[in-house]
Design an enzyme around this catalytic site. Structure first.
Site, mmCIF file in Angstrom:
data_model
loop_
_atom_site.group_PDB
_atom_site.id
_atom_site.type_symbol
_atom_site.label_atom_id
_atom_site.label_comp_id
_atom_site.label_asym_id
_atom_site.label_seq_id
_atom_site.Cartn_x
_atom_site.Cartn_y
_atom_site.Cartn_z
ATOM 1 N N ASP A 139 0.966 -1.283 0.148
ATOM 2 C CA ASP A 139 -0.404 -0.355 -0.812
ATOM 3 C C ASP A 139 0.896 0.970 -0.004
ATOM 4 O OD1 ASP A 139 -2.369 1.677 0.070
ATOM 5 O OD2 ASP A 139 -3.304 0.620 1.070
ATOM 6 N N TRP A 140 0.254 2.952 0.048
ATOM 7 C CA TRP A 140 1.318 3.626 -1.151
ATOM 8 C C TRP A 140 2.610 3.559 0.607
ATOM 9 C CZ3 TRP A 140 -0.543 1.232 -4.674
ATOM 10 C CH2 TRP A 140 0.072 1.725 -6.116
#
Ligand code: BGC
Length: 809
Positions: A731-732
């Site tokens: 995820d970012w």
């Protein structure tokens, strides 16, 4: 300074809203119709005492500002879409020739809403959960009651990413103004319909307090929300949505209520007893509206017409059970029904939920008197339980325990009758696995202590801690290095055309190129892709592009493409799962895939399928259900739809992510059994049936290990057990950490060893935008206990396999 101390403040891992720029307001043919029908099919009719459908000889007085300021989607990356138009509830109702509105009241709300626009912050995570309601007085309500036959009250709520629902008025609970509105309207009108325009389940205990005749949970319907609502209210679409979650009497009745929202960790003490698995087993009386429930304007008869069990080769256990079912519309109007099949497995040494969903099917539109035959099959994988204790004599195995297996057929978990069953004579091992994600600290979990006439009572048992060595497992399975050849002049198109093998191509890559394949380009909104993208990976440096590896462009997300263009806003995840119509979901996502391709995006960061463990989770609207089977089947349909267009889906967030508050700090402490049977099961179905090319890890830890470093989750289970061959991205951004097993391995090296291939968007914190190596991946290359080139090449192949798939035609 150790690497954890270096961690940037967590707020820097958050992102920004996309500010919109003008573009073409184009909707691809067929998209609007699919959005409208799926939003309508997702509406769940919870109560109807002869008031719906509406006909145009009745005058309807609509209360609540969300008629004008409708919530179309939740907040954050799964909601920040810019559709070409939005049909509000007011627009939809007004346009509908079968509904007659109280114009005066309608106009009053229109002008009040215009003068009191909702205060909406564009700051990430600061969005409103509800809007201030127009205060009513006796004069307004009584006048409307004189003019109209029926009242409709609309209650609206939204939550989102980093915007958790809270146990306060205006979020989980009604505000005082909403309570007053309900009190005054139900007092003045004989008939009141309540429409819930909410992304999450909120407190519904007020349904006992106010005398309302109909309740429709309409969720968040995307850009066609208003038309879809009108279709259902007037009967153009016969309601056929079914709840994908249980609505309990109070928040405290949910089994996770006491173990939710912890900033550092939560013990998943309810274990496998999530949602209806808990209520059906221990607390039937605490349910307001059961899982799978939803009314129709017609009624159906569901019958079991036949049952068969196919034995496996070894004859130790059945390979599959199957039911032949007939569904007949025995009412007066056309409608669709969802048949649901639940399994009651024996309470053996392993305790089981009283019922678990094992199959479902939605009928076509049946005319009155019409019958449809349906075949429901249940493979053995959906009948087994995982023994993480060794109680059955088979530790770390999926077993079919001896005893009676009974199938319940019906149209909700509560309204399901015993239809068939079989006896299993001995306990059989169906799949022997190895322990994964072991817990590091003992805790107590729910089990069944007594089974009586009235149900079961909750017992407690200690979750086993096991001492397997992850270090050994990893070392024993290190991949072979492909002999480095240096540049041979092969282009990636040679691999696509089958002229050169993937190994020969990868053998050419130098360490810098291998490293570049493990990281996105840097920040979000890369200049290498459509404006508003979430970043690119693959050909992120010139030398890779020279070899023909293009940059792969990513964009959110579950409710539509989040780029700086007008794109379609589809109904939120929960609306879609409530359709129980995987065919429709697949068609909708086919269109989404078409749109993704049109806007030159290679990977759409969708679907989201974390389990609705608790109704407060801010992103529940994006996700599907409290049930892993329904989640997995819906997600697999979405993936098939998107990928039929040659672009990739990216199911997320693997795994956990059941709360938004402190989502990148909190640790899900969960037994291996619950992990496998509940939290991973949906992903397993989605991966095996949908075959996604990309997959995203979650922010949280699972039993002490962040998902983006979690070897067991990604290498042992996802790739090893389920056979996943695609690319895994973070995820970012990510948290910095050193591997406990290999202390030399830090950050990106720790991640790549787990086969979390790509760090997205490429930098570690939020601020840096350019591609720059942090040095952590190559620092230990070829040193004792360090990274091996074989691991870098393995990750390169995972990424390139997807690139090859993307350009296969
Ligand atoms: C979200 C992801 C999303 C990513 C890119 C993260 O904050 O958790 O779901 O895909 O950002 O926008």
């Amino acid at each position: 300074m150790n690497s954890l101390e270096k961690q940037k403040p967590e707020t820097e891992l958050s992102q920004e809203m996309i500010t919109f720029t003008e573009g073409e307001k184009h909707v691809i043919p067929g998209m609007a119709e699919l959005i409208r029908s799926s939003a309508a099919e997702g509406c769940v009719l919870l109560k109807n005492d002869d008031v719906l459908p509406l006909s145009n000889d009745l005058n309807v007085a609509v209360f609540g500002r969300c008629q004008k300021n409708t919530f179309f989607v939740g907040y954050g990356s799964g909601g920040d879409v810019h559709p070409p138009y939005r049909v509000t509830y007011a627009d939809g109702l007004k346009e509908c020739s079968e509904i007659t509105l109280n114009e005066e009241l309608f106009e009053l709300y229109r002008s009040w809403c215009e003068k009191n626009p909702p205060v909406i912050s564009t700051l990430w995570g600061q969005w409103p959960m509800c809007y201030q309601e127009m205060p009513l007085n006796d004069e307004i309500v009584e006048r409307a009651a004189k003019q109209s036959d029926v009242a409709m009250v609309i209650i609206g709520r939204a939550a989102g990413e980093e915007r958790e629902n809270v146990l306060s008025q205006g979020s989980f609970y009604l505000t005082e103004t909403e309570e007053q509105m309900l009190a005054m309207v139900t007092e003045a009108f004989k008939k009141t319909i309540v429409v819930m325009n909410c992304g999450n389940i909120i407190d519904m205990s007020w349904t006992k307090k106010y005398h309302v005749q109909a309740i429709l949970y309409a969720w968040l319907g995307g850009m066609e929300a208003g038309n879809a609502l009108a279709d259902v209210l007037c009967g153009r679409v016969n309601p056929c949505g079914k709840l994908s979650d249980t609505i309990a009497a109070t928040y405290e009745d949910y089994p996770s209520a006491v173990n939710f929202g912890g900033p550092e960790y939560n013990f998943y003490a309810e274990d496998i007893f999530v949602g209806y698995r808990y209520f059906e087993t221990f607390a039937k009386d605490k349910v307001l509206f059961p899982f799978g429930f939803g009314l129709s304007y017609t009624s159906f008869q569901i019958k079991c017409e036949g049952f068969s069990v196919k034995q496996s080769m070894s004859a130790e256990y059945p390979e599959e059970a199957a039911l032949e079912v007939s569904v007949t519309n025995i009412g007066a109007c056309d409608g669709k029904e969802t048949v649901q099949l639940y399994l009651a497995a024996p309470q053996g040494k392993l305790k089981k939920a009283a019922k678990s969903l094992v199959a479902f099917a939605k009928t076509k539109l049946l005319m009155p008197g019409e019958t449809q035959k349906i075949h429901l099959s249940v493979p053995i994988e959906d009948m087994v339980s995982y023994d993480d204790t060794g109680k059955t004599g088979y530790q770390f195995a999926y077993v079919l325990e001896e005893g009676k297996y009974e199938f319940f057929l019906g149209n909700s978990v509560e309204n399901a009758a015993k239809a068939a069953g079989f006896m299993q004579k001995t306990t059989a091992v169906v799949q022997q696995l190895e322990p994964v994600c072991s817990i590091q600290e003992e805790f107590e979990r729910f089990t069944v202590s007594e089974t009586g006439e009235v149900g079961c009572s909750i017992g407690r048992e200690t979750v086993p801690v096991n001492s397997r060595s992850l270090r050994e497992r990893i070392l024993n399975r290190l991949p072979e290095e492909i002999k480095v050849t240096g540049n041979q002049g092969y282009l990636f198109s040679d691999v696509i055309d089958g002229k050169v093998s993937m190994d020969s191509f990868v053998a050419q890559l130098n360490d810098e190129e291998l490293e570049a394949l493990t990281r996105g380009e840097g920040g979000m909104n890369s200049s290498l892709g459509t404006e508003g993208n979430t970043g690119v990976f693959g050909g992120v440096i010139p030398s890779l592009r020279e070899k023909g590896v293009p940059p792969m462009v990513t964009a959110d997300g579950p409710a539509g493409l989040r780029v700086k263009r007008y794109t379609s806003l589809i109904p939120c995840g929960t609306t879609l799962s409530c359709t129980w119509n995987t065919e429709l979901v697949e068609k909708l996502f086919e269109k989404m895939g078409e749109e993704t391709k049109l806007h030159k995006i290679d990977v759409i960061l969708s679907p989201g399928l974390n389990i609705h463990r608790n109704p407060l989770c801010g992103r529940n609207f994006e996700y599907y259900s409290e049930d892993p089977y329904l989640s997995g089947k819906t997600a697999a349909a979405a993936v098939r739809g998107i990928q039929s267009q040659g672009v990739s889906a990216c199911p997320k967030h693997f795994a956990g992510n059941n709360q938004e508050d402190k989502r990148n700090q909190t640790d899900d402490r969960v037994s291996e059994r619950a992990l496998r049977e509940i939290y991973l099961k949906g992903f397993e179905i989605c991966v095996k049936e949908g075959k996604p090319q990309n997959l995203m890890t979650s922010y949280n830890k699972v039993n002490g290990v962040w998902s983006h470093y979690n070897y067991d989750l990604v290498t042992t289970v996802l790739r090893g057990e389920w056979g996943y061959e695609g690319n895994v991205m973070t995820d970012w951004w990510m948290r910095l950490s050193a591997s406990p097993e290999f202390p030399l391995l830090k950050d990106n090296a720790y991640r790549v060893r787990a086969q979390v291939d790509v760090l997205m968007p490429g930098n570690i914190g939020h601020k840096e935008r350019e591609y720059q190596s942090d040095g952590s991946l190559l620092a230990t290359l070829s040193k004792e206990d360090g990274m091996t080139r074989g691991e870098l090449q393995r990750t390169a192949k995972n990424v390139l396999r997807f690139v090859k798939w993307r350009f296969k035609d």
